[in-house]
Design a protein around this motif. Structure first.
Motif, PDB file in Angstrom:
ATOM      1  N   UNK A   1     -23.431   9.388  -9.009  1.00  0.00           N
ATOM      2  CA  UNK A   1     -22.557  10.305 -10.068  1.00  0.00           C
ATOM      3  C   UNK A   1     -21.416   9.141 -10.412  1.00  0.00           C
ATOM      4  N   UNK A   2     -20.909   9.653 -11.602  1.00  0.00           N
ATOM      5  CA  UNK A   2     -19.752   8.879 -11.854  1.00  0.00           C
ATOM      6  C   UNK A   2     -18.346   9.724 -11.757  1.00  0.00           C
ATOM      7  N   UNK A   3     -17.347   9.027 -11.556  1.00  0.00           N
ATOM      8  CA  UNK A   3     -15.882   9.549 -11.327  1.00  0.00           C
ATOM      9  C   UNK A   3     -15.676  10.695 -12.381  1.00  0.00           C
ATOM     10  N   UNK A   4     -15.336  11.783 -12.107  1.00  0.00           N
ATOM     11  CA  UNK A   4     -14.943  12.876 -13.041  1.00  0.00           C
ATOM     12  C   UNK A   4     -16.026  13.520 -13.600  1.00  0.00           C
ATOM     13  N   UNK A   5     -17.495  13.264 -12.972  1.00  0.00           N
ATOM     14  CA  UNK A   5     -18.574  14.001 -13.617  1.00  0.00           C
ATOM     15  C   UNK A   5     -18.267  15.477 -12.657  1.00  0.00           C
ATOM     16  N   UNK A   6     -18.812  16.385 -13.640  1.00  0.00           N
ATOM     17  CA  UNK A   6     -18.902  17.826 -13.106  1.00  0.00           C
ATOM     18  C   UNK A   6     -19.933  17.999 -11.947  1.00  0.00           C
ATOM     19  N   UNK A   7     -19.378  18.394 -10.540  1.00  0.00           N
ATOM     20  CA  UNK A   7     -20.421  18.390  -9.602  1.00  0.00           C
ATOM     21  C   UNK A   7     -20.754  20.200  -9.118  1.00  0.00           C
ATOM     22  N   UNK A   8     -19.719  20.920  -9.056  1.00  0.00           N
ATOM     23  CA  UNK A   8     -19.600  22.487  -8.919  1.00  0.00           C
ATOM     24  C   UNK A   8     -18.815  23.304  -9.941  1.00  0.00           C
ATOM     25  N   UNK A   9     -19.100  24.340 -10.310  1.00  0.00           N
ATOM     26  CA  UNK A   9     -18.554  25.324 -11.086  1.00  0.00           C
ATOM     27  C   UNK A   9     -18.184  26.692 -10.428  1.00  0.00           C
ATOM     28  N   UNK A  10     -16.861  26.828  -9.988  1.00  0.00           N
ATOM     29  CA  UNK A  10     -16.205  28.085  -9.354  1.00  0.00           C
ATOM     30  C   UNK A  10     -15.952  29.139 -10.434  1.00  0.00           C
ATOM     31  N   UNK A  11     -16.260  30.374 -10.098  1.00  0.00           N
ATOM     32  CA  UNK A  11     -16.021  31.475 -10.873  1.00  0.00           C
ATOM     33  C   UNK A  11     -14.291  31.195 -11.249  1.00  0.00           C
ATOM     34  N   UNK A  12     -14.120  30.887 -12.721  1.00  0.00           N
ATOM     35  CA  UNK A  12     -12.842  30.606 -13.209  1.00  0.00           C
ATOM     36  C   UNK A  12     -12.155  31.783 -13.785  1.00  0.00           C
ATOM     37  N   UNK A  13     -12.733  32.918 -13.815  1.00  0.00           N
ATOM     38  CA  UNK A  13     -12.016  34.082 -14.368  1.00  0.00           C
ATOM     39  C   UNK A  13     -10.677  34.524 -13.929  1.00  0.00           C
ATOM     40  N   UNK A  14     -10.413  34.508 -12.699  1.00  0.00           N
ATOM     41  CA  UNK A  14      -9.153  34.951 -11.865  1.00  0.00           C
ATOM     42  C   UNK A  14      -8.178  33.922 -12.238  1.00  0.00           C
ATOM     43  N   UNK A  15      -8.459  32.509 -12.526  1.00  0.00           N
ATOM     44  CA  UNK A  15      -7.404  31.560 -12.668  1.00  0.00           C
ATOM     45  C   UNK A  15      -7.248  31.529 -14.357  1.00  0.00           C
ATOM     46  N   UNK A  16      -7.995  31.851 -15.150  1.00  0.00           N
ATOM     47  CA  UNK A  16      -7.859  32.078 -16.633  1.00  0.00           C
ATOM     48  C   UNK A  16      -6.857  33.278 -16.782  1.00  0.00           C
ATOM     49  N   UNK A  17      -7.102  34.166 -15.934  1.00  0.00           N
ATOM     50  CA  UNK A  17      -6.048  35.455 -16.195  1.00  0.00           C
ATOM     51  C   UNK A  17      -4.911  34.842 -15.693  1.00  0.00           C
ATOM     52  N   UNK A  18      -4.695  34.366 -14.667  1.00  0.00           N
ATOM     53  CA  UNK A  18      -3.115  33.840 -14.043  1.00  0.00           C
ATOM     54  C   UNK A  18      -2.602  32.830 -15.155  1.00  0.00           C
ATOM     55  N   UNK A  19      -3.443  32.037 -15.967  1.00  0.00           N
ATOM     56  CA  UNK A  19      -2.945  31.014 -16.834  1.00  0.00           C
ATOM     57  C   UNK A  19      -2.278  31.824 -18.045  1.00  0.00           C
ATOM     58  N   UNK A  20      -3.085  32.999 -18.434  1.00  0.00           N
ATOM     59  CA  UNK A  20      -2.516  33.695 -19.372  1.00  0.00           C
ATOM     60  C   UNK A  20      -1.240  34.435 -19.129  1.00  0.00           C
ATOM     61  N   UNK A  21      -1.131  35.060 -17.804  1.00  0.00           N
ATOM     62  CA  UNK A  21       0.109  35.413 -17.462  1.00  0.00           C
ATOM     63  C   UNK A  21       1.229  34.507 -17.365  1.00  0.00           C
ATOM     64  N   UNK A  22       1.126  33.282 -16.932  1.00  0.00           N
ATOM     65  CA  UNK A  22       2.159  32.295 -16.929  1.00  0.00           C
ATOM     66  C   UNK A  22       2.381  32.063 -18.451  1.00  0.00           C
ATOM     67  N   UNK A  23       1.715  31.923 -19.186  1.00  0.00           N
ATOM     68  CA  UNK A  23       1.867  31.618 -20.459  1.00  0.00           C
ATOM     69  C   UNK A  23       2.929  32.664 -21.130  1.00  0.00           C
ATOM     70  N   UNK A  24       2.523  33.944 -20.895  1.00  0.00           N
ATOM     71  CA  UNK A  24       3.110  35.123 -21.325  1.00  0.00           C
ATOM     72  C   UNK A  24       4.727  35.088 -20.881  1.00  0.00           C
ATOM     73  N   UNK A  25       4.654  34.801 -19.496  1.00  0.00           N
ATOM     74  CA  UNK A  25       5.968  34.582 -19.049  1.00  0.00           C
ATOM     75  C   UNK A  25       6.992  33.327 -19.616  1.00  0.00           C
ATOM     76  N   UNK A  26       5.982  32.387 -20.116  1.00  0.00           N
ATOM     77  CA  UNK A  26       7.035  31.292 -20.429  1.00  0.00           C
ATOM     78  C   UNK A  26       7.438  31.763 -21.933  1.00  0.00           C
ATOM     79  N   UNK A  27       6.465  32.316 -22.588  1.00  0.00           N
ATOM     80  CA  UNK A  27       6.749  32.777 -24.299  1.00  0.00           C
ATOM     81  C   UNK A  27       8.152  33.871 -23.868  1.00  0.00           C
TER      82      UNK A  27
END
Length: 410
Positions: free
Chosen positions: A111-137
């Motif tokens: 494998x190469x450095x930076x290559x994707x190995x595993x994918x964890x469910x990103x939905x909770x973290x996407x929601x947290x990012x949206x909340x943080x962006x709203x607070x910033x706005x």
């Protein structure tokens, strides 16, 4: 007439002489027989069997195999046990908590450095990012309002249309709004990092082992769950040990000038596998430990070994051939030419007259199945390698015939 016939006639005639009473005849007959017998046994005739022995001559000198002494610069090679180790090892762990959705690599592949190995469910973290962006706005909007108020109060305070206290409150509100914006930006950054941790990538390039978890597993809950291990196998490290007494003896020989160091870039290292084959690429010595193990009396050493294609694997036990120094005007002899005992090492030298002399020598190690002789021999001398059994039955000082020795299989 043959002597046997004369003797027979004499024996027949003798009784007649005694009967006739003439003893003189008997005496003359006996003397005649003796004279003819002495003539038959003359020294000019060799005894029976003497001709065969005289015709063969002396026994020829036995042939012995010898090698001619040729001094030269010889590398002093030491063979030590060692073990291979990956030059870099990275444990891939889950830094985000969640359900593992998929594995994106083939076990046992590179494998190469930076290559994707595993994918964890990103939905909770996407929601947290949206909340943080709203607070910033929201914080940015508050900052805009606070700045506008300060700009409006600036000319009024100069004309004493408003109090200094109101203007100070407006400035403080602007600073609070700026801090809220900075906190909002940090929250967005944190949420972005957490979302990125849902994508587990390779921290280094190398060969990845088996997956330690499967899809559907809950990972990162409370601790960083191990997911896989990546090892960089090109180059490899070779860890081995050497007796401290041998290291000190080598250093003293280098300081006295008897030996010289092997190269400016560090000692050359060769690796021999269990089946006796040698790795085609040479490594280089990186360092030796500064302390001696109190339990074993050994000094730890490490070398770096090229391993293109990953043919060698970490954890493999090997034999390390290390060239740390070279001897000038040294001599190499086959091992069977040197007799080793508690009293010292000796060789048998064939002199120009064919006589054999036992000579003490000083051995400095071995290389390629041959002993390295540092002292005791001169250039051009002939050392016995074969034929020792032939000279065991010879008397002291008996000559031998020296013939060039050739190793079996050459």
């Amino acid at each position: 007439m043959p002597a046997d016939s004369i003797l027979l006639q004499t024996e027949v005639r003798a009784p007649r002489a005694r009967l006739s009473g003439r003893p003189g005849c008997v005496g003359l007959g006996v003397l005649a027989v003796l004279a003819m017998g002495l003539a038959a046994c003359s020294p000019s005739d060799p005894p029976a069997g003497a001709g065969a022995a005289g015709g063969g001559g002396a026994r020829p000198a036995p042939e012995v195999g010898v090698v001619t002494v040729t001094p030269g610069d010889v590398a002093l090679q030491t063979e030590l046990p060692g073990r291979l180790e990956a030059s870099r090892v990275a444990q891939v762990r889950a830094r985000a908590a969640g359900i593992l959705q998929r594995r994106a690599f083939t076990e046992g592949s590179d494998v190469k450095a930076g290559q994707l190995l595993f994918q964890i469910d990103p939905a909770p973290y996407e929601a947290a990012l949206q909340t943080a962006r709203a607070s910033l706005a929201r914080a940015q909007a508050g900052l805009t309002q606070a700045r506008t108020l300060v700009e409006r109060y600036q000319p009024l305070v100069a004309e004493n249309a408003i109090s200094q206290q109101e203007f100070a409150n407006a400035q403080a509100a602007r600073q609070v709004a700026e801090a809220d914006v900075a906190a909002g930006q940090a929250a967005v950054r944190t949420a972005t990092i957490n979302l990125g941790h849902a994508r587990v990538t390779a921290p280094i390039a190398g060969r990845i082992g088996r997956a330690l978890v499967t899809e559907g597993a809950l990972v990162g809950q409370g601790e960083a769950t191990p997911l896989a291990v990546i090892q960089q196998v090109d180059p490899l490290y070779v860890n081995f040990t050497q007796p401290a007494a041998e290291v000190l003896r080598l250093r003293r020989a280098l300081e006295s000038g008897q030996l010289k160091a092997a190269g400016q870039g560090g000692a050359e290292v060769r690796v021999v596998l269990d089946d006796g084959t040698e790795h085609p690429l040479a490594g280089r010595l990186l360092f030796s430990d500064l302390s001696v193990d109190a339990n074993t009396g050994q000094v730890s050493l490490r070398a770096e070994l090229p391993n293109p294609g990953g043919q060698l694997l970490p954890g493999l036990y090997v034999r390390v051939r290390l060239v740390q120094a070279s001897a000038a005007n040294a001599i190499t002899l086959p091992q069977q030419a040197v007799s080793r005992s508690a009293r010292g090492d000796t060789v048998r030298v064939v002199k120009p007259d064919g006589s054999v002399e036992q000579r003490p020598v000083k051995i400095g190690g071995q290389q390629g199945g041959q002993w390295i002789v540092l002292e005791g021999l001169q250039a051009g001398e002939q050392v016995m390698v074969d034929g020792f059994q032939k000279i065991q039955m010879l008397p002291p000082g008996a000559p031998v015939k020296a013939v060039p020795w050739t190793a079996a299989g050459r």
